[in-house]
Motif scaffolding. Structure first.
Motif, PDB file in Angstrom:
ATOM      1  N   ARG A  23      35.449  60.708  36.946  1.00 21.33           N
ATOM      2  CA  ARG A  23      34.480  61.662  36.928  1.00 21.33           C
ATOM      3  C   ARG A  23      33.640  61.795  37.976  1.00 21.33           C
ATOM      4  O   ARG A  23      33.504  63.422  38.397  1.00 21.33           O
ATOM      5  N   LEU A  24      34.040  61.464  39.220  1.00 23.46           N
ATOM      6  CA  LEU A  24      34.108  61.886  40.194  1.00 23.46           C
ATOM      7  C   LEU A  24      35.646  63.358  40.722  1.00 23.46           C
ATOM      8  O   LEU A  24      35.298  63.752  41.545  1.00 23.46           O
ATOM      9  N   ASN A  25      36.690  61.974  39.886  1.00 25.86           N
ATOM     10  CA  ASN A  25      37.754  63.583  40.098  1.00 25.86           C
ATOM     11  C   ASN A  25      37.629  64.966  39.399  1.00 25.86           C
ATOM     12  O   ASN A  25      37.901  66.179  40.299  1.00 25.86           O
ATOM     13  N   ASP A  26      37.213  64.575  38.463  1.00 26.08           N
ATOM     14  CA  ASP A  26      36.891  65.545  37.597  1.00 26.08           C
ATOM     15  C   ASP A  26      35.458  67.116  38.262  1.00 26.08           C
ATOM     16  O   ASP A  26      35.333  68.514  38.326  1.00 26.08           O
ATOM     17  N   ARG A  27      34.650  65.808  39.129  1.00 20.84           N
ATOM     18  CA  ARG A  27      33.370  67.177  39.848  1.00 20.84           C
ATOM     19  C   ARG A  27      32.980  66.940  41.043  1.00 20.84           C
ATOM     20  O   ARG A  27      32.198  67.671  41.828  1.00 20.84           O
ATOM     21  N   TYR A  28      33.471  66.190  41.594  1.00 17.69           N
ATOM     22  CA  TYR A  28      33.109  66.311  43.415  1.00 17.69           C
ATOM     23  C   TYR A  28      34.429  67.177  43.734  1.00 17.69           C
ATOM     24  O   TYR A  28      34.983  67.610  43.836  1.00 17.69           O
ATOM     25  N   ALA A  29      33.485  67.820  44.670  1.00 19.50           N
ATOM     26  CA  ALA A  29      34.428  69.374  45.140  1.00 19.50           C
ATOM     27  C   ALA A  29      34.989  69.469  46.480  1.00 19.50           C
ATOM     28  O   ALA A  29      35.024  70.161  46.750  1.00 19.50           O
ATOM     29  N   ASP A  65      32.154  50.354  45.401  1.00 16.75           N
ATOM     30  CA  ASP A  65      31.483  50.682  47.060  1.00 16.75           C
ATOM     31  C   ASP A  65      32.296  51.149  47.480  1.00 16.75           C
ATOM     32  O   ASP A  65      32.362  51.862  48.518  1.00 16.75           O
ATOM     33  N   SER A  66      33.451  50.453  47.556  1.00 20.28           N
ATOM     34  CA  SER A  66      34.344  50.695  48.824  1.00 20.28           C
ATOM     35  C   SER A  66      34.916  52.506  48.765  1.00 20.28           C
ATOM     36  O   SER A  66      35.108  53.038  49.312  1.00 20.28           O
ATOM     37  N   LEU A  67      35.743  52.579  46.912  1.00 19.32           N
ATOM     38  CA  LEU A  67      35.679  53.742  47.031  1.00 19.32           C
ATOM     39  C   LEU A  67      34.653  55.157  47.050  1.00 19.32           C
ATOM     40  O   LEU A  67      35.298  55.786  47.927  1.00 19.32           O
ATOM     41  N   LEU A  68      33.483  54.725  46.980  1.00 20.42           N
ATOM     42  CA  LEU A  68      32.395  55.755  47.283  1.00 20.42           C
ATOM     43  C   LEU A  68      32.516  56.246  48.633  1.00 20.42           C
ATOM     44  O   LEU A  68      31.747  56.994  49.428  1.00 20.42           O
ATOM     45  N   ASN A  85      42.723  61.816  49.817  1.00 19.25           N
ATOM     46  CA  ASN A  85      43.608  62.117  48.832  1.00 19.25           C
ATOM     47  C   ASN A  85      43.280  60.636  48.066  1.00 19.25           C
ATOM     48  O   ASN A  85      43.467  59.471  47.917  1.00 19.25           O
ATOM     49  N   TRP A  86      42.611  61.473  46.850  1.00 22.28           N
ATOM     50  CA  TRP A  86      41.652  60.732  45.866  1.00 22.28           C
ATOM     51  C   TRP A  86      42.436  60.056  45.096  1.00 22.28           C
ATOM     52  O   TRP A  86      42.251  59.022  45.042  1.00 22.28           O
ATOM     53  N   ASP A  87      43.585  60.222  44.421  1.00 22.20           N
ATOM     54  CA  ASP A  87      44.428  59.536  43.796  1.00 22.20           C
ATOM     55  C   ASP A  87      45.021  58.648  44.280  1.00 22.20           C
ATOM     56  O   ASP A  87      45.448  57.129  44.311  1.00 22.20           O
ATOM     57  N   SER A  88      45.455  58.011  45.846  1.00 25.19           N
ATOM     58  CA  SER A  88      45.911  57.052  46.275  1.00 25.19           C
ATOM     59  C   SER A  88      44.528  56.294  46.767  1.00 25.19           C
ATOM     60  O   SER A  88      44.686  54.956  46.981  1.00 25.19           O
ATOM     61  N   LEU A  89      43.305  56.549  46.574  1.00 24.85           N
ATOM     62  CA  LEU A  89      41.817  55.927  47.278  1.00 24.85           C
ATOM     63  C   LEU A  89      41.847  54.996  45.902  1.00 24.85           C
ATOM     64  O   LEU A  89      41.443  53.799  45.219  1.00 24.85           O
TER      65      LEU A  89
END
Length: 79
Positions: free
Chosen positions: A19-25, A59-62, A33-37
């Protein structure tokens, strides 16, 4: 219409990540690097992970977004 995902820790984590991958700008703007996280914080989880382990990973991801508007205090529901 999309089917409801099953309710297990990996599915729940992946749903949040997607959901964050699709919506976070701001991934590129913040050099994130969202994939790595996603991979890093998903690694210790399994379908047998506890709620606490799942919430810690989420929580760590956010927190890695460095964005107060995307941070939510994750807590267990009390009966």
């Amino acid at each position: 219409m999309r089917d409801d995902p099953k309710n297990d820790p990996l599915t729940n984590y992946n749903e949040l990540w997607q959901r964050l991958n699709d919506r976070y700008a701001y991934f590129q703007e913040k050099n994130i690097n969202w994939d790595s996280l996603g991979t890093i914080y998903r690694a210790p989880l399994s379908s047998a992970s506890s709620d606490e382990e799942l919430f810690s990973a989420m929580d760590s991801l956010l927190f890695a977004l460095r964005d107060g508007s995307s941070r939510k205090k994750l807590s267990r529901s009390r009966p």
